[in-house]
Design a protein around this motif. Structure first.
Motif, PDB file in Angstrom:
ATOM      1  N   VAL A   1       0.746  -1.144  -0.006  1.00 37.10           N
ATOM      2  CA  VAL A   1      -0.092  -0.090  -0.089  1.00 37.10           C
ATOM      3  C   VAL A   1       0.937   1.064  -0.002  1.00 37.10           C
ATOM      4  N   CYS A   2       0.789   1.914  -1.078  1.00 39.59           N
ATOM      5  CA  CYS A   2       1.791   3.149  -1.096  1.00 39.59           C
ATOM      6  C   CYS A   2       1.098   4.371  -1.421  1.00 39.59           C
ATOM      7  N   GLY A   3       1.310   5.388  -0.452  1.00 40.66           N
ATOM      8  CA  GLY A   3       0.488   6.746  -0.439  1.00 40.66           C
ATOM      9  C   GLY A   3       1.780   7.654  -0.837  1.00 40.66           C
ATOM     10  N   HIS A   4       1.561   9.050  -0.804  1.00 43.05           N
ATOM     11  CA  HIS A   4       2.445   9.877  -1.007  1.00 43.05           C
ATOM     12  C   HIS A   4       2.200  11.090  -0.158  1.00 43.05           C
ATOM     13  N   TYR A   5       3.255  11.821   0.077  1.00 46.74           N
ATOM     14  CA  TYR A   5       3.410  13.192   0.697  1.00 46.74           C
ATOM     15  C   TYR A   5       2.687  14.093   0.112  1.00 46.74           C
ATOM     16  N   GLY A   6       2.006  15.133   0.311  1.00 48.51           N
ATOM     17  CA  GLY A   6       1.189  15.963  -0.371  1.00 48.51           C
ATOM     18  C   GLY A   6      -0.004  15.412  -1.042  1.00 48.51           C
ATOM     19  N   CYS A   7      -0.476  14.687  -0.655  1.00 51.88           N
ATOM     20  CA  CYS A   7      -1.673  13.828  -1.338  1.00 51.88           C
ATOM     21  C   CYS A   7      -2.745  14.810  -1.414  1.00 51.88           C
ATOM     22  N   GLY A   8      -3.429  15.108  -2.640  1.00 50.80           N
ATOM     23  CA  GLY A   8      -4.526  15.797  -2.823  1.00 50.80           C
ATOM     24  C   GLY A   8      -5.735  15.395  -2.015  1.00 50.80           C
ATOM     25  N   GLY A   9      -5.821  14.018  -2.085  1.00 54.59           N
ATOM     26  CA  GLY A   9      -7.052  13.475  -1.634  1.00 54.59           C
ATOM     27  C   GLY A   9      -7.103  13.626  -0.261  1.00 54.59           C
TER      28      GLY A   9
END
Length: 217
Positions: free
Chosen positions: A114-122
């Motif tokens: 499961v990979c998210g990211h910093y600065g996620c607009g969601g």
């Protein structure tokens, strides 16, 4: 100029092509890419078309800046990918569950990332207090995570750092949601060795970070 057929009027109208990259550019890039692959490895596509057996299932954000193959250096066929806004695991999401079941039972992947990211607009949209439409329902799990970690998040003074921490906490929550799905529980009960990992990607430095929130049989 491009010619469009106006069905209602029954006439052809000439209009300027919309500004931006021409779609033919994408097709031309594809031709060059395919030719380059064949030059370096004549059997590349023959081998690729014969079998799909990736070791990894990637559940990532739809953000166009976080392409799984590119940032991990993997080739086509080496990672099975599902993406949605804010990389969420809704346990009633038939799309995600279908991907998960196929990856576990047919492809027999060993690792789920499961990979998210910093600065996620969601994640930002979930917390900005504005109405955005149907996406508000989709992003409810992010708000649930924020509520459960309210005291912890309020201790972080910098707003950007606070939002990035929420991105991390949401990823950890999705790992937990995956662990609790009947698909994963059943696979583990039958002795399948499947490991779930939570990673976060930095848009500003291009690096993946392991959040050390793994789930295993």
């Amino acid at each position: 100029m491009v010619r469009w057929f106006n069905r209602r009027a029954g006439v052809n109208d000439e209009q300027k092509r919309p500004e931006g990259r021409d779609l033919t550019d994408l097709l031309a890039h594809n031709v060059r890419w395919a030719e380059g692959k064949r030059e370096n490895d004549p059997d590349y596509f023959k081998r690729l078309s014969a079998l799909q057996r990736p070791e990894y299932l990637w559940i990532g954000c739809s953000d166009s800046r976080v392409p799984a193959n590119v940032i991990t250096g993997l080739e086509p066929g080496e990672v099975f990918v599902h993406r949605n806004v804010a990389n969420l695991v809704h346990r009633g999401d038939i799309n995600l569950l279908s991907v998960l079941e196929f990856a576990v039972e047919t492809l027999e992947v060993r690792h789920i990332i499961v990979c998210g990211h910093y600065g996620c607009g969601g994640v930002q949209s979930a917390m900005d207090g504005h109405r955005h439409g149907i996406i508000d329902h989709w992003l409810q799990p992010v708000r649930d995570v924020a509520e459960s970690a309210k005291d912890h998040l309020e201790e972080i003074a910098d707003p950007e750092d606070r939002m990035n921490r929420l991105c991390e906490l949401s990823i950890e929550a999705q790992v937990e949601s995956l662990r609790r799905t009947p698909i994963i529980k059943s696979a583990w009960q039958r002795g399948k060795e499947i490991y779930i990992h939570g990673w976060v990607y930095g848009l500003e430095d291009g690096l993946l970070r392991d959040l050390q929130c793994d789930a295993a049989p």
